[in-house]
Design a protein around this motif. Structure first.
Motif, PDB file in Angstrom:
ATOM      1  N   ARG A  72       0.831  -1.211   0.000  1.00  0.00           N
ATOM      2  CA  ARG A  72       0.000   0.000   0.000  1.00  0.00           C
ATOM      3  C   ARG A  72       0.867   1.263   0.000  1.00  0.00           C
ATOM      4  NH1 ARG A  72      -2.264   2.867   4.422  1.00  0.00           N
ATOM      5  NH2 ARG A  72      -1.429   1.243   5.803  1.00  0.00           N
ATOM      6  N   PRO A  73       0.626   2.176  -0.916  1.00  0.00           N
ATOM      7  CA  PRO A  73       1.365   3.443  -0.914  1.00  0.00           C
ATOM      8  C   PRO A  73       0.860   4.375   0.190  1.00  0.00           C
ATOM      9  CG  PRO A  73      -0.222   3.435  -2.701  1.00  0.00           C
ATOM     10  CD  PRO A  73      -0.287   2.069  -2.074  1.00  0.00           C
ATOM     11  N   LEU A  74       1.801   5.050   0.845  1.00  0.00           N
ATOM     12  CA  LEU A  74       1.451   5.915   1.973  1.00  0.00           C
ATOM     13  C   LEU A  74       1.617   7.403   1.668  1.00  0.00           C
ATOM     14  CD1 LEU A  74       3.209   3.955   4.865  1.00  0.00           C
ATOM     15  CD2 LEU A  74       0.829   3.756   4.091  1.00  0.00           C
ATOM     16  N   ARG A  75       2.682   7.753   0.938  1.00  0.00           N
ATOM     17  CA  ARG A  75       2.971   9.153   0.660  1.00  0.00           C
ATOM     18  C   ARG A  75       3.560   9.288  -0.739  1.00  0.00           C
ATOM     19  NH1 ARG A  75       2.655  12.152   5.243  1.00  0.00           N
ATOM     20  NH2 ARG A  75       3.446  13.999   4.125  1.00  0.00           N
ATOM     21  N   VAL A  76       3.392  10.469  -1.305  1.00  0.00           N
ATOM     22  CA  VAL A  76       4.064  10.816  -2.548  1.00  0.00           C
ATOM     23  C   VAL A  76       4.953  12.020  -2.262  1.00  0.00           C
ATOM     24  CG1 VAL A  76       2.099  12.236  -3.332  1.00  0.00           C
ATOM     25  CG2 VAL A  76       3.808  11.422  -4.986  1.00  0.00           C
ATOM     26  N   ARG A  77       6.200  11.929  -2.729  1.00  0.00           N
ATOM     27  CA  ARG A  77       7.150  13.019  -2.538  1.00  0.00           C
ATOM     28  C   ARG A  77       7.740  13.408  -3.886  1.00  0.00           C
ATOM     29  NH1 ARG A  77       9.879  10.263   2.673  1.00  0.00           N
ATOM     30  NH2 ARG A  77      11.131   9.263   1.053  1.00  0.00           N
ATOM     31  N   ILE A  78       7.768  14.697  -4.165  1.00  0.00           N
ATOM     32  CA  ILE A  78       8.372  15.217  -5.394  1.00  0.00           C
ATOM     33  C   ILE A  78       9.302  16.344  -4.953  1.00  0.00           C
ATOM     34  CG2 ILE A  78       7.964  15.970  -7.760  1.00  0.00           C
ATOM     35  CD1 ILE A  78       5.044  15.213  -7.436  1.00  0.00           C
ATOM     36  N   PRO A  79      10.543  16.033  -4.644  1.00  0.00           N
ATOM     37  CA  PRO A  79      11.437  17.044  -4.066  1.00  0.00           C
ATOM     38  C   PRO A  79      11.595  18.301  -4.907  1.00  0.00           C
ATOM     39  CG  PRO A  79      12.389  14.847  -3.841  1.00  0.00           C
ATOM     40  CD  PRO A  79      11.179  14.702  -4.720  1.00  0.00           C
ATOM     41  N   SER A  80      11.621  18.177  -6.230  1.00  0.00           N
ATOM     42  CA  SER A  80      11.879  19.331  -7.089  1.00  0.00           C
ATOM     43  C   SER A  80      10.786  20.383  -7.040  1.00  0.00           C
ATOM     44  CB  SER A  80      12.100  18.888  -8.530  1.00  0.00           C
ATOM     45  OG  SER A  80      10.997  18.160  -8.999  1.00  0.00           O
ATOM     46  N   VAL A  81       9.574  20.006  -6.626  1.00  0.00           N
ATOM     47  CA  VAL A  81       8.477  20.983  -6.526  1.00  0.00           C
ATOM     48  C   VAL A  81       7.906  21.050  -5.112  1.00  0.00           C
ATOM     49  CG1 VAL A  81       7.858  20.923  -8.971  1.00  0.00           C
ATOM     50  CG2 VAL A  81       6.805  19.287  -7.410  1.00  0.00           C
ATOM     51  N   GLY A  82       8.621  20.473  -4.154  1.00  0.00           N
ATOM     52  CA  GLY A  82       8.233  20.618  -2.758  1.00  0.00           C
ATOM     53  C   GLY A  82       6.993  19.857  -2.330  1.00  0.00           C
ATOM     54  N   VAL A  83       6.669  18.760  -3.009  1.00  0.00           N
ATOM     55  CA  VAL A  83       5.494  17.965  -2.631  1.00  0.00           C
ATOM     56  C   VAL A  83       5.901  16.870  -1.652  1.00  0.00           C
ATOM     57  CG1 VAL A  83       3.759  16.315  -3.466  1.00  0.00           C
ATOM     58  CG2 VAL A  83       4.209  18.411  -4.749  1.00  0.00           C
ATOM     59  N   ASP A  84       5.193  16.763  -0.562  1.00  0.00           N
ATOM     60  CA  ASP A  84       5.335  15.676   0.407  1.00  0.00           C
ATOM     61  C   ASP A  84       3.961  15.503   1.035  1.00  0.00           C
ATOM     62  OD1 ASP A  84       5.942  13.811   2.319  1.00  0.00           O
ATOM     63  OD2 ASP A  84       7.575  14.943   3.240  1.00  0.00           O
ATOM     64  N   ASN A 107      -3.244  19.420   1.046  1.00  0.00           N
ATOM     65  CA  ASN A 107      -2.037  18.603   0.928  1.00  0.00           C
ATOM     66  C   ASN A 107      -2.380  17.126   1.025  1.00  0.00           C
ATOM     67  OD1 ASN A 107       0.862  18.471   0.612  1.00  0.00           O
ATOM     68  ND2 ASN A 107       0.960  17.763   2.718  1.00  0.00           N
ATOM     69  N   LEU A 108      -3.208  16.670   0.105  1.00  0.00           N
ATOM     70  CA  LEU A 108      -3.636  15.278   0.083  1.00  0.00           C
ATOM     71  C   LEU A 108      -3.791  14.836  -1.369  1.00  0.00           C
ATOM     72  CD1 LEU A 108      -4.666  12.734   1.627  1.00  0.00           C
ATOM     73  CD2 LEU A 108      -6.964  13.726   1.460  1.00  0.00           C
ATOM     74  N   ALA A 109      -3.226  13.697  -1.701  1.00  0.00           N
ATOM     75  CA  ALA A 109      -3.395  13.097  -3.023  1.00  0.00           C
ATOM     76  C   ALA A 109      -3.998  11.710  -2.859  1.00  0.00           C
ATOM     77  CB  ALA A 109      -2.057  13.024  -3.766  1.00  0.00           C
ATOM     78  N   GLY A 110      -4.363  11.079  -3.961  1.00  0.00           N
ATOM     79  CA  GLY A 110      -4.985   9.756  -3.882  1.00  0.00           C
ATOM     80  C   GLY A 110      -4.449   8.826  -4.951  1.00  0.00           C
TER      81      GLY A 110
END
Length: 230
Positions: A72-84, A107-110
């Motif tokens: 199960r995925p818990l978080r998405v992180r995209i360092p170059s655009v500051g997403v966590d 600050n929630l994705a699915g």
């Protein structure tokens, strides 16, 4: 976000989506022009037609890692655009459309739980809002991603799937290429999707979608929590 699930032979469930509810844009009408620019849109050189962008002429290609087991995925992180951002499960609503994360949580994705789990063989989907009534949301800067930027998906098994961006494209909602975006893949691939393509003030809606295409290029272990953390 319109959604029609279809089955194609033994390839499993293919989500044919036309996303149109990943942002309201209402904040743009009221004060966006003065307070905040509209969300960035990808340039043509970040699309597939421009060809791949390699790290350098002397860089040897790195063999891809093997597919990961499902987790199960818990978080998405995209360092170059500051997403966590944390991830929630997305299913289908009563109309058969893909449900979207609550708009009030900026600050929630699915992740589409009926599709491939990020890191496993197949096409995985993560969706997030570009904005809500109060301003920019989790995927507001998705259109500024570049080829070879990294997207990390933290999983419940303590491992992180690392994807490299292959292309960033924007599509008109009336001509959304479902098969190109959602067709099954023979390797672990990822799609990130949000609203974009300009905004129609009269209809108060975005005209299309920004889609990020990526494939698995690495895995790593998350550090174990320290005593007292949490």
């Amino acid at each position: 976000m319109g959604h029609t699930p279809r089955r194609r032979g033994d390839q499993g469930l293919i989500a044919l989506l036309t996303a149109g509810a990943m942002g309201t844009g209402i904040w743009l009408i009221g004060h966006g022009a003065q307070a905040q620019a509209p969300p960035p849109q990808p340039s043509a050189d970040q699309g597939f037609a421009a060809g791949p962008r390699h790290p350098g002429p002397s860089a040897a290609p790195t063999p891809p890692p093997p597919p990961m087991p499902a987790s199960r995925p818990l978080r998405v992180r995209i360092p170059s655009v500051g997403v966590d951002a944390p991830l929630m499960r997305l299913g289908l609503d009563e109309s058969g459309s893909l449900a979207t994360p609550p708009q009030e949580d900026k600050n929630l994705a699915g992740w589409y739980a009926d599709g491939s789990t990020p890191g496993t063989t197949g096409t995985s989907l993560i969706a997030g809002h570009v904005d809500n009534r109060s301003g920019p949301a989790v995927f507001y800067n998705l259109g500024s991603l570049k080829k070879n930027h990294k997207v990390e998906v933290v999983r419940a098994d303590g491992r992180t799937a690392v994807f490299s961006v292959d292309a960033v494209e924007v599509y008109d909602g009336a001509d959304f290429p479902d098969k190109k975006v959602y067709a099954p893949a023979s390797r672990p691939e990822l799609r990130l999707i949000t609203c974009g393509g300009g905004f129609n003030k009269a209809r108060q809606e975005y005209l299309g979608n920004v889609v990020v295409f990526g494939h698995l290029t690495g895995t790593k272990r998350e550090p174990a929590p320290r005593a007292g953390d949490g």
